[in-house]
Scaffold this active site. Structure first.
Site, PDB file in Angstrom:
ATOM      1  CD  GLU A 126     -14.423 -10.721 -29.598  1.00 33.79           C
ATOM      2  OE1 GLU A 126     -14.291 -11.967 -29.475  1.00 33.79           O
ATOM      3  OE2 GLU A 126     -14.658  -9.970 -28.645  1.00 33.79           O
ATOM      4  N   GLY A 139     -19.373 -14.501 -32.989  1.00 31.81           N
ATOM      5  CA  GLY A 139     -19.390 -14.191 -31.569  1.00 31.81           C
ATOM      6  C   GLY A 139     -17.989 -14.200 -30.993  1.00 31.81           C
ATOM      7  CB  CYS A 140     -16.753 -14.995 -27.589  1.00 32.46           C
ATOM      8  SG  CYS A 140     -15.206 -15.172 -26.676  1.00 32.46           S
ATOM      9  CG  PHE A 141     -11.792 -13.809 -30.932  1.00 31.95           C
ATOM     10  CD1 PHE A 141     -11.558 -13.877 -29.568  1.00 31.95           C
ATOM     11  CD2 PHE A 141     -11.314 -12.696 -31.618  1.00 31.95           C
ATOM     12  CE1 PHE A 141     -10.868 -12.884 -28.893  1.00 31.95           C
ATOM     13  CE2 PHE A 141     -10.620 -11.685 -30.966  1.00 31.95           C
ATOM     14  CZ  PHE A 141     -10.396 -11.794 -29.595  1.00 31.95           C
ATOM     15  CD1 TRP A 142     -10.546 -15.636 -26.718  1.00 32.73           C
ATOM     16  CD2 TRP A 142     -11.791 -15.631 -24.849  1.00 32.73           C
ATOM     17  NE1 TRP A 142     -10.172 -14.544 -25.971  1.00 32.73           N
ATOM     18  CE2 TRP A 142     -10.909 -14.506 -24.817  1.00 32.73           C
ATOM     19  CE3 TRP A 142     -12.674 -15.828 -23.790  1.00 32.73           C
ATOM     20  CZ2 TRP A 142     -10.899 -13.609 -23.745  1.00 32.73           C
ATOM     21  CZ3 TRP A 142     -12.660 -14.942 -22.724  1.00 32.73           C
ATOM     22  CH2 TRP A 142     -11.778 -13.839 -22.706  1.00 32.73           C
TER      23      TRP A 142
END
Length: 245
Positions: free
Chosen positions: A110, A61-64
């Protein structure tokens, strides 16, 4: 000066020459004139340090938030946000987020490039964290983040990692099924190329403490290994005669 006089000075001149040479070797004018062991052997110290390190590229999912969680694991050397596993799409945030690529099977995912020391963090422990930290049963999405860029993927760099990943995937499935989840959608492939994301994505949560960092984990965890003590107790209990008196 006669030839005889000149020849009589030769030994003195040679002595001075060798004396100066010896002085330069013993007392160089600056430290930079002394070659270090690494320079003389043409060895890159950084390369030596990384000899035993391994790399896994993981998409969840979102890499942050994923990058932040990997960096917090003891044994992780570095975690870098980026893009991978795509074809025909420029590996930039601007391109992979375009609507035309939202459900493009060739879009990049991502991902986070995780460099770790297997002496302090085993591949098995790292991959267990990967599975437990998101919902691997969701295809091309994590929560409200929808699109192929958010797919669950493991990109390995050696066959041992691939074997461990497949074993854990098979082990995790019945645990998820018992909890009411569907089939695992995580793909397991060899890493072809990793593209580092733009600088503003790196350490994003550290730069923006209140930034977007959703937790899509299922709450399902791997069974803890039975300790030697617990095994001994279980074996002892099984040897006891429980027949009613």
């Amino acid at each position: 000066m006669t030839t005889r006089a000149f020849l009589s000075l030769v030994p003195f001149m040679m002595a001075v020459k060798w004396g100066v040479l010896a002085a330069n070797l013993l007392f160089p004018s600056s430290a930079s004139e002394i070659p270090s062991p690494s320079e003389s052997l043409k060895i890159d110290p950084k390369a030596v340090q990384k000899t035993d390190h391994q790399v896994l590229v993981l998409g969840s999912g979102c890499f942050w938030g994923a990058e932040k969680r990997y960096e917090a694991l003891p044994g992780v050397i570095d975690a870098v946000s980026g893009y991978s596993d795509g074809r025909g799409v420029s590996p930039t945030y601007r391109e992979i987020t375009k609507y035309k690529n939202k459900f493009n099977r060739n879009n990049h995912a991502e991902v986070v490039e995780v460099t770790y020391d297997p002496q302090h963090l085993s591949t098995e422990a790292l991959l267990k964290h990967f599975f437990e930290s998101h919902d691997p049963t969701q295809k091309n999405r994590q929560g409200n983040d929808v699109g192929t860029q958010y797919r669950s993927t493991i990109l390995f760099t050696n066959e041992q990692q691939a074997s461990i990943a497949n074993t854990l995937k098979a082990e995790y499935q019945p645990l998820l099924s018992d909890a009411g989840y569907g089939p695992i959608q995580t793909s397991i492939k060899p890493l072809k190329r990793f593209h580092k994301a733009e600088e503003y994505h790196q350490d994003y949560i550290a730069k923006n403490p209140n930034g977007y960092c959703p937790d899509h984990s299922t709450g399902v965890v791997f069974k803890a290994p039975i300790s030697d003590v617990e095994t001994a107790v279980a074996n002892t209990t099984s040897d006891v005669d429980n027949t009613p008196l």
